[in-house]
Design an enzyme around this catalytic site. Structure first.
Site, PDB file in Angstrom:
ATOM      1  N   ARG A   1     -17.758  29.282 -14.894  1.00 24.53           N
ATOM      2  CA  ARG A   1     -17.533  29.304 -16.351  1.00 24.53           C
ATOM      3  C   ARG A   1     -18.785  28.794 -17.062  1.00 24.53           C
ATOM      4  O   ARG A   1     -19.696  28.290 -16.418  1.00 24.53           O
ATOM      5  CB  ARG A   1     -16.375  28.366 -16.699  1.00 24.53           C
ATOM      6  CG  ARG A   1     -16.691  26.931 -16.292  1.00 24.53           C
ATOM      7  CD  ARG A   1     -15.724  25.880 -16.817  1.00 24.53           C
ATOM      8  NE  ARG A   1     -16.197  24.535 -16.533  1.00 24.53           N
ATOM      9  CZ  ARG A   1     -16.025  23.871 -15.398  1.00 24.53           C
ATOM     10  NH1 ARG A   1     -15.374  24.430 -14.389  1.00 24.53           N
ATOM     11  NH2 ARG A   1     -16.508  22.653 -15.240  1.00 24.53           N
TER      12      ARG A   1
ATOM     13  N   LYS B   1     -11.810  25.041  -2.353  1.00 26.65           N
ATOM     14  CA  LYS B   1     -13.078  24.347  -2.057  1.00 26.65           C
ATOM     15  C   LYS B   1     -13.521  24.503  -0.606  1.00 26.65           C
ATOM     16  O   LYS B   1     -14.724  24.605  -0.331  1.00 26.65           O
ATOM     17  CB  LYS B   1     -12.978  22.859  -2.406  1.00 26.65           C
ATOM     18  CG  LYS B   1     -12.470  22.562  -3.807  1.00 26.65           C
ATOM     19  CD  LYS B   1     -13.329  23.147  -4.902  1.00 26.65           C
ATOM     20  CE  LYS B   1     -12.684  22.986  -6.273  1.00 26.65           C
ATOM     21  NZ  LYS B   1     -13.256  23.819  -7.317  1.00 26.65           N
TER      22      LYS B   1
ATOM     23  N   GLU C   1     -22.906  23.089  -8.165  1.00 24.88           N
ATOM     24  CA  GLU C   1     -23.033  21.628  -8.162  1.00 24.88           C
ATOM     25  C   GLU C   1     -23.503  21.152  -6.798  1.00 24.88           C
ATOM     26  O   GLU C   1     -22.965  21.576  -5.772  1.00 24.88           O
ATOM     27  CB  GLU C   1     -21.672  20.969  -8.424  1.00 24.88           C
ATOM     28  CG  GLU C   1     -21.079  21.238  -9.779  1.00 24.88           C
ATOM     29  CD  GLU C   1     -19.754  20.498  -9.984  1.00 24.88           C
ATOM     30  OE1 GLU C   1     -19.238  20.553 -11.093  1.00 24.88           O
ATOM     31  OE2 GLU C   1     -19.243  19.873  -9.038  1.00 24.88           O
TER      32      GLU C   1
HETATM   33  C1  MV4 Z   1     -18.405  13.560  -2.436  1.00 21.42           C
HETATM   34  C2  MV4 Z   1     -18.989  12.301  -2.616  1.00 21.42           C
HETATM   35  C3  MV4 Z   1     -19.636  11.737  -1.537  1.00 21.42           C
HETATM   36  N1  MV4 Z   1     -19.673  12.367  -0.353  1.00 21.42           N
HETATM   37  N2  MV4 Z   1     -18.488  14.153  -1.238  1.00 21.42           N
HETATM   38  C4  MV4 Z   1     -16.343  13.863  -6.773  1.00 21.42           C
HETATM   39  C5  MV4 Z   1     -15.627  15.000  -7.420  1.00 21.42           C
HETATM   40  C6  MV4 Z   1     -15.720  16.127  -6.471  1.00 21.42           C
HETATM   41  N3  MV4 Z   1     -16.251  17.262  -7.156  1.00 21.42           N
HETATM   42  C7  MV4 Z   1     -16.595  15.694  -5.357  1.00 21.42           C
HETATM   43  N4  MV4 Z   1     -16.921  14.316  -5.572  1.00 21.42           N
HETATM   44  C8  MV4 Z   1     -17.629  13.609  -4.646  1.00 21.42           C
HETATM   45  N5  MV4 Z   1     -17.758  14.198  -3.434  1.00 21.42           N
HETATM   46  C9  MV4 Z   1     -19.096  13.552  -0.232  1.00 21.42           C
HETATM   47  N6  MV4 Z   1     -19.151  14.156   0.967  1.00 21.42           N
HETATM   48  C10 MV4 Z   1     -18.878  11.709  -3.873  1.00 21.42           C
HETATM   49  C11 MV4 Z   1     -18.189  12.339  -4.890  1.00 21.42           C
HETATM   50  C12 MV4 Z   1     -18.126  11.616  -6.136  1.00 21.42           C
HETATM   51  C13 MV4 Z   1     -18.845  12.014  -7.247  1.00 21.42           C
HETATM   52  C14 MV4 Z   1     -19.608  13.173  -7.255  1.00 21.42           C
HETATM   53  C15 MV4 Z   1     -20.299  13.558  -8.364  1.00 21.42           C
HETATM   54  C16 MV4 Z   1     -20.252  12.774  -9.500  1.00 21.42           C
HETATM   55  C17 MV4 Z   1     -19.501  11.643  -9.551  1.00 21.42           C
HETATM   56  C18 MV4 Z   1     -18.792  11.241  -8.428  1.00 21.42           C
HETATM   57  C19 MV4 Z   1     -18.037  10.082  -8.471  1.00 21.42           C
HETATM   58  C20 MV4 Z   1     -17.345   9.706  -7.370  1.00 21.42           C
HETATM   59  C21 MV4 Z   1     -17.382  10.462  -6.195  1.00 21.42           C
END
Ligand code: MV4
Length: 447
Positions: free
Chosen positions: A292, A116, A275
């Site tokens: 994917r 990542k 995303e």
């Molecule tokens: C974040 C965020 C807030 N700020 N990054 C969740 C899974 C991973 N792919 C990244 N995620 C997040 N990254 C920053 N800088 C909040 C999340 C996150 C989230 C993101 C998308 C959908 C649901 C979520 C639930 C909790 C936290």
């Protein structure tokens, strides 16, 4: 064009791929574990090969057995679906070495996006907006605290090998830093065998919005607009929709162009998803790229009139794309029907389906592998169906979705249907104004 495709997957996505292959005149090979002997993908494929016992590691993740199955059946390509080996660089490379086309990303693309911190640096270099934070991996707590002072708390520590929220910790102040660092490192090391962490500003109450892209072998990349995946529980998506209620045409164009720029920078080939997090000001930031086909791809198909599996197969075979972008002409929503008990912490509920009625009618699509009398094995993912509804407006979609959910009868196991029915009646959900935190204070107790 390929003559025969082996599908290295099970369940609804295996059936979904078989359907498109049939329409394209391509023969199919199903593979199955002994737990899936009675599965529909085995019945509907032209050929089927047993690849091992129920445990995923011994069957659907067993690379030698999959390659052997492809060799004995003379398959010229493998479609990995989602999950399992779909983003496994080694499998992609081995397929290539054996002269079997992997319908997905190359090992290099998978590696570039699988780490990542590397993915983020690559996207930043390509001009895709990224969240302020550390340049690559953090070396120490001291360095992390220094960066946190610069970008201001709250910040988030993320595992570079992560995804799905594991190895992630929010930090609100200096005092919390060291423990969060230790916890995240420990969890990342245990989960992924890689404890590398990076840091970024924590975006509070964002929307999760992703852009579907398709790239061909000649450097062209197009986008097919967004999917809003903000309705999640513990990083499991439950409902997705397109278009997003919060994305204007202007924002769609900006995010689409950013996604294309990012995909082009890695010479992306095939179907992929970028995303983004979108904050309350409508600013968007790169989060991850999935190399994917995704579970929620059908909603994009419904609003753009595109068969994404067909596009994957075509670009893998070297057919060029037009290069045009595609925009939603309708509204579509997907509810994931899982064999889980929503009133009991979404606890898995495998077992025999004693009675089944699948909804239908105008604008209703159900992608599923279940049938009356089928036994859902306890070994795999609990998703048993995707209910996909299309109409002209979001309001019509919600009405139609509720109607279809009420028609959907699955007896013998608990499912997430009662949750979805309640959601379709929820005032805030109906307003379209919600964030990824929405389900955190949802009342599941009366379902
Ligand atoms: C974040 C965020 C807030 N700020 N990054 C969740 C899974 C991973 N792919 C990244 N995620 C997040 N990254 C920053 N800088 C909040 C999340 C996150 C989230 C993101 C998308 C959908 C649901 C979520 C639930 C909790 C936290």
């Amino acid at each position: 064009m390929f003559k025969k495709i082996l599908i290295a997957n099970r369940g609804e996505i295996a059936l979904r791929i078989i359907r498109t292959c049939r329409e394209m005149g391509i023969k199919t090979v199903a593979v199955y574990s002994t737990a899936d002997k009675e599965s529909l993908h085995v019945r509907f494929a032209d050929e089927a090969v047993c690849i091992g016992p129920p445990l995923s590691k011994s069957s659907y993740l067993n690379i030698p057995n999959l390659i052997a199955a492809a060799e004995i059946t003379n398959a010229d390509a493998i479609h990995p679906g989602y999950g399992f080996l779909s983003e496994n660089a080694e499998f992609s490379r081995i397929c290539q070495e054996y002269g079997i086309k992997f319908i997905g990303a190359t090992a290099d693309m998978i590696n570039a996006m699988g780490d990542k911190a590397t993915a983020k640096a690559t996207m930043k270099l390509a001009g895709v907006p990224t969240i302020p934070g550390s340049e690559g991996l953090l070396d120490s707590v001291k360095e992390g605290i220094k960066i946190a002072h610069k970008i201001k708390y709250p910040v988030i520590l993320k595992a570079t090998a992560g995804g799905g929220g594991r190895g992630m910790r929010i930090v609100n102040n200096d005092d919390e830093f060291e423990k969060a660092w230790k916890d995240a490192k420990m969890e990342a090391g245990a989960s992924f065998g890689n404890d590398g962490l990076y840091l970024e500003k924590f975006v509070e109450e964002p929307r999760h919005i992703e852009i579907q892209v398709v790239g061909d072998q000649y450097g062209k990349v197009c986008h097919l607009s967004e999917r809003d995946c903000s309705i999640q529980r513990r990083h499991q998506k439950l409902v997705e929709e397109t278009p997003s209620p919060i994305v204007s045409q202007k924002l769609r164009d900006k995010m689409g162009e950013a996604a294309i720029k990012g995909a082009k920078s890695i010479n992306y080939e095939g179907a992929g998803t970028i995303e983004f997090l979108v904050d309350k000001h409508g600013d968007f930031y790169f989060m991850e790229m999935n190399t994917r086909i995704q579970v929620e791809h059908p909603i994009t198909e419904e609003v753009t009139n595109f068969d994404l599996i067909k596009e994957q197969i075509k670009v893998a075979a070297g057919v060029p794309i037009s290069g045009k972008n595609y925009y939603p002409e309708f509204h579509a929503m997907e509810c994931r029907i899982n064999a889980e008990d929503p009133s009991n912490g979404f606890r898995p509920s495998p077992g025999k389906i004693t009675n089944l009625n699948i909804p239908g009618g105008h604008g209703v699509r159900v992608d599923t592998h279940i049938y009356a009398g089928y036994t859902i094995p306890p070994n795999y993912d609990s998703m048993v169906a995707k209910l996909i509804v299309t109409a002209r407006t979001r309001e019509e979609v919600i009405v139609r979705m509720k109607r279809a959910l009420q028609e959907f009868v699955i007896e013998g196991v608990k499912t997430t249907i009662p949750f979805h029915i309640k959601l379709m009646d929820d005032a805030q959900f109906k307003s379209g104004q919600f964030t990824t935190k929405f389900l955190e204070d949802f009342d599941f107790s009366d379902l």
